[in-house]
Design a protein around this motif. Structure first.
Motif, PDB file in Angstrom:
ATOM      1  N   ILE A  35      -4.265  -5.086   2.446  1.00  0.00           N
ATOM      2  CA  ILE A  35      -3.105  -5.763   1.860  1.00  0.00           C
ATOM      3  C   ILE A  35      -2.233  -6.325   2.991  1.00  0.00           C
ATOM      4  CG2 ILE A  35      -1.051  -5.495   0.435  1.00  0.00           C
ATOM      5  CD1 ILE A  35      -2.470  -3.271  -1.043  1.00  0.00           C
ATOM      6  N   GLN A  36      -1.939  -7.622   2.944  1.00  0.00           N
ATOM      7  CA  GLN A  36      -1.197  -8.279   4.015  1.00  0.00           C
ATOM      8  C   GLN A  36       0.266  -8.515   3.666  1.00  0.00           C
ATOM      9  OE1 GLN A  36      -3.425 -11.841   4.759  1.00  0.00           O
ATOM     10  NE2 GLN A  36      -5.275 -10.744   5.392  1.00  0.00           N
ATOM     11  N   ASN A  37       0.558  -8.663   2.389  1.00  0.00           N
ATOM     12  CA  ASN A  37       1.930  -8.932   1.955  1.00  0.00           C
ATOM     13  C   ASN A  37       2.236  -8.064   0.736  1.00  0.00           C
ATOM     14  OD1 ASN A  37       2.424 -11.435   3.728  1.00  0.00           O
ATOM     15  ND2 ASN A  37       0.589 -12.003   2.587  1.00  0.00           N
ATOM     16  N   VAL A  38       3.233  -7.198   0.880  1.00  0.00           N
ATOM     17  CA  VAL A  38       3.559  -6.289  -0.220  1.00  0.00           C
ATOM     18  C   VAL A  38       4.926  -5.678   0.016  1.00  0.00           C
ATOM     19  CG1 VAL A  38       2.560  -4.202   0.823  1.00  0.00           C
ATOM     20  CG2 VAL A  38       2.577  -4.440  -1.656  1.00  0.00           C
ATOM     21  N   LEU A  39       5.606  -5.332  -1.072  1.00  0.00           N
ATOM     22  CA  LEU A  39       6.875  -4.606  -1.021  1.00  0.00           C
ATOM     23  C   LEU A  39       6.633  -3.244  -1.656  1.00  0.00           C
ATOM     24  CD1 LEU A  39       9.234  -7.460  -2.274  1.00  0.00           C
ATOM     25  CD2 LEU A  39       8.935  -6.724   0.090  1.00  0.00           C
ATOM     26  N   ALA A  40       6.931  -2.174  -0.927  1.00  0.00           N
ATOM     27  CA  ALA A  40       6.637  -0.833  -1.430  1.00  0.00           C
ATOM     28  C   ALA A  40       7.803   0.093  -1.111  1.00  0.00           C
ATOM     29  CB  ALA A  40       5.353  -0.295  -0.814  1.00  0.00           C
ATOM     30  N   LYS A  41       7.999   1.049  -1.996  1.00  0.00           N
ATOM     31  CA  LYS A  41       9.094   1.999  -1.842  1.00  0.00           C
ATOM     32  C   LYS A  41       8.616   3.386  -2.250  1.00  0.00           C
ATOM     33  CE  LYS A  41      13.376   3.410  -1.301  1.00  0.00           C
ATOM     34  NZ  LYS A  41      13.991   3.502   0.043  1.00  0.00           N
ATOM     35  N   THR A  42       8.954   4.380  -1.414  1.00  0.00           N
ATOM     36  CA  THR A  42       8.642   5.770  -1.738  1.00  0.00           C
ATOM     37  C   THR A  42       9.815   6.411  -2.459  1.00  0.00           C
ATOM     38  OG1 THR A  42       7.271   5.940   0.244  1.00  0.00           O
ATOM     39  CG2 THR A  42       7.935   7.983  -0.798  1.00  0.00           C
ATOM     40  N   GLN A  43       9.531   7.055  -3.572  1.00  0.00           N
ATOM     41  CA  GLN A  43      10.567   7.724  -4.350  1.00  0.00           C
ATOM     42  C   GLN A  43      10.157   9.186  -4.551  1.00  0.00           C
ATOM     43  OE1 GLN A  43      10.288   5.252  -7.798  1.00  0.00           O
ATOM     44  NE2 GLN A  43      11.757   3.739  -7.040  1.00  0.00           N
ATOM     45  N   GLY A  44      11.101  10.080  -4.343  1.00  0.00           N
ATOM     46  CA  GLY A  44      10.771  11.499  -4.533  1.00  0.00           C
ATOM     47  C   GLY A  44      10.327  12.135  -3.233  1.00  0.00           C
ATOM     48  N   SER A  45       9.280  12.928  -3.290  1.00  0.00           N
ATOM     49  CA  SER A  45       8.808  13.697  -2.143  1.00  0.00           C
ATOM     50  C   SER A  45       8.321  12.785  -1.025  1.00  0.00           C
ATOM     51  CB  SER A  45       7.676  14.634  -2.567  1.00  0.00           C
ATOM     52  OG  SER A  45       7.110  15.264  -1.446  1.00  0.00           O
ATOM     53  N   VAL A  47       3.791  -6.272   5.386  1.00  0.00           N
ATOM     54  CA  VAL A  47       3.750  -4.992   4.670  1.00  0.00           C
ATOM     55  C   VAL A  47       5.096  -4.304   4.851  1.00  0.00           C
ATOM     56  CG1 VAL A  47       2.603  -2.764   4.456  1.00  0.00           C
ATOM     57  CG2 VAL A  47       1.269  -4.799   5.022  1.00  0.00           C
ATOM     58  N   ILE A  48       5.918  -4.342   3.806  1.00  0.00           N
ATOM     59  CA  ILE A  48       7.227  -3.690   3.834  1.00  0.00           C
ATOM     60  C   ILE A  48       7.067  -2.321   3.177  1.00  0.00           C
ATOM     61  CG2 ILE A  48       9.660  -3.899   3.265  1.00  0.00           C
ATOM     62  CD1 ILE A  48       8.589  -6.112   5.090  1.00  0.00           C
ATOM     63  N   ALA A  49       6.742  -1.353   3.973  1.00  0.00           N
ATOM     64  CA  ALA A  49       6.533   0.010   3.493  1.00  0.00           C
ATOM     65  C   ALA A  49       6.711   0.942   4.678  1.00  0.00           C
ATOM     66  CB  ALA A  49       5.151   0.170   2.872  1.00  0.00           C
TER      67      ALA A  49
END
Length: 206
Positions: free
Chosen positions: A159-169, A144-146
């Protein structure tokens, strides 16, 4: 005459014994209570399938005439690790009470989304207020890349494998709600294939 009175007394005593036998009715009521107890246990088992995780705990100070009073606001996410997740907010003057309120609120706001081999079926974006998130599927072994609150939501959802990015607030409330907004948009491959009127093989291989 005295013999008749004695016989009547004996008969009356035996009748009283029958009244004591009415304890069977009380036993029936106890059994009914036991039935309700089993239902409560089944409900508790269903609730226990959800794991909870504290995301944020904020202490709020209110200045009053007598001084400052402190209260706590807790943000909690719950999930079963199989595609169900929810979030809740609880406020109280005690930390444990605030967390308990948040857990109860989270269990009332559970959503469900499809999982595909430990990740999500396709990339999706979510938005809530000024918070924006981007979530992409990843291959096995990625993890989990978050960061921040989004990581807690994705992990407890299963979820075991995922790419996530926070944008904004970066406000945890906005990030969590934006993440849930993204997850609610997901559809399973079977639903997509049925909507397009094609087979699963054609959906994956073109």
């Amino acid at each position: 005459m005295s013999d008749n009175r004695n016989n009547n007394n004996r008969n009356n005593n035996r009748g009283g014994g029958n009244n004591r036998g009415g304890g069977n009715n009380r036993g029936g009521r106890d059994n009914r209570r036991g039935g309700r107890g089993r239902g409560d246990r089944q409900a508790s088992v269903q609730e226990s399938e959800f794991k909870e995780k504290l995301v944020n705990l904020n202490r709020v100070a209110k200045v009053t005439k007598g001084g400052r009073t402190f209260s706590f606001a807790a943000v909690v996410v719950v999930g079963n690790g199989k595609g169900k997740v929810g979030h809740g907010l609880g406020k109280a003057r005690d930390v444990q009470e605030a967390i308990a309120k948040a857990v109860d609120d989270a269990k009332k706001n559970v959503i469900e989304f499809p999982l595909h081999k430990g990740t999500i079926p396709y990339a999706v974006k979510g938005k809530y207020g000024a918070g924006k998130v981007l979530i992409k599927p990843a291959s096995d072994g990625t993890g989990v890349i978050a960061g921040g609150p989004m990581r807690a939501v994705l992990e407890i959802a299963g979820i075991q494998n995922v790419l996530a990015k926070t944008q904004g607030s970066s406000n945890p409330h906005n990030v969590i709600k934006a993440t849930l907004d993204a997850l609610t948009q997901l559809r399973s491959p079977m639903e997509i294939a049925k909507a397009r009127g094609i087979t699963m093989d054609k959906l994956f291989n073109g």
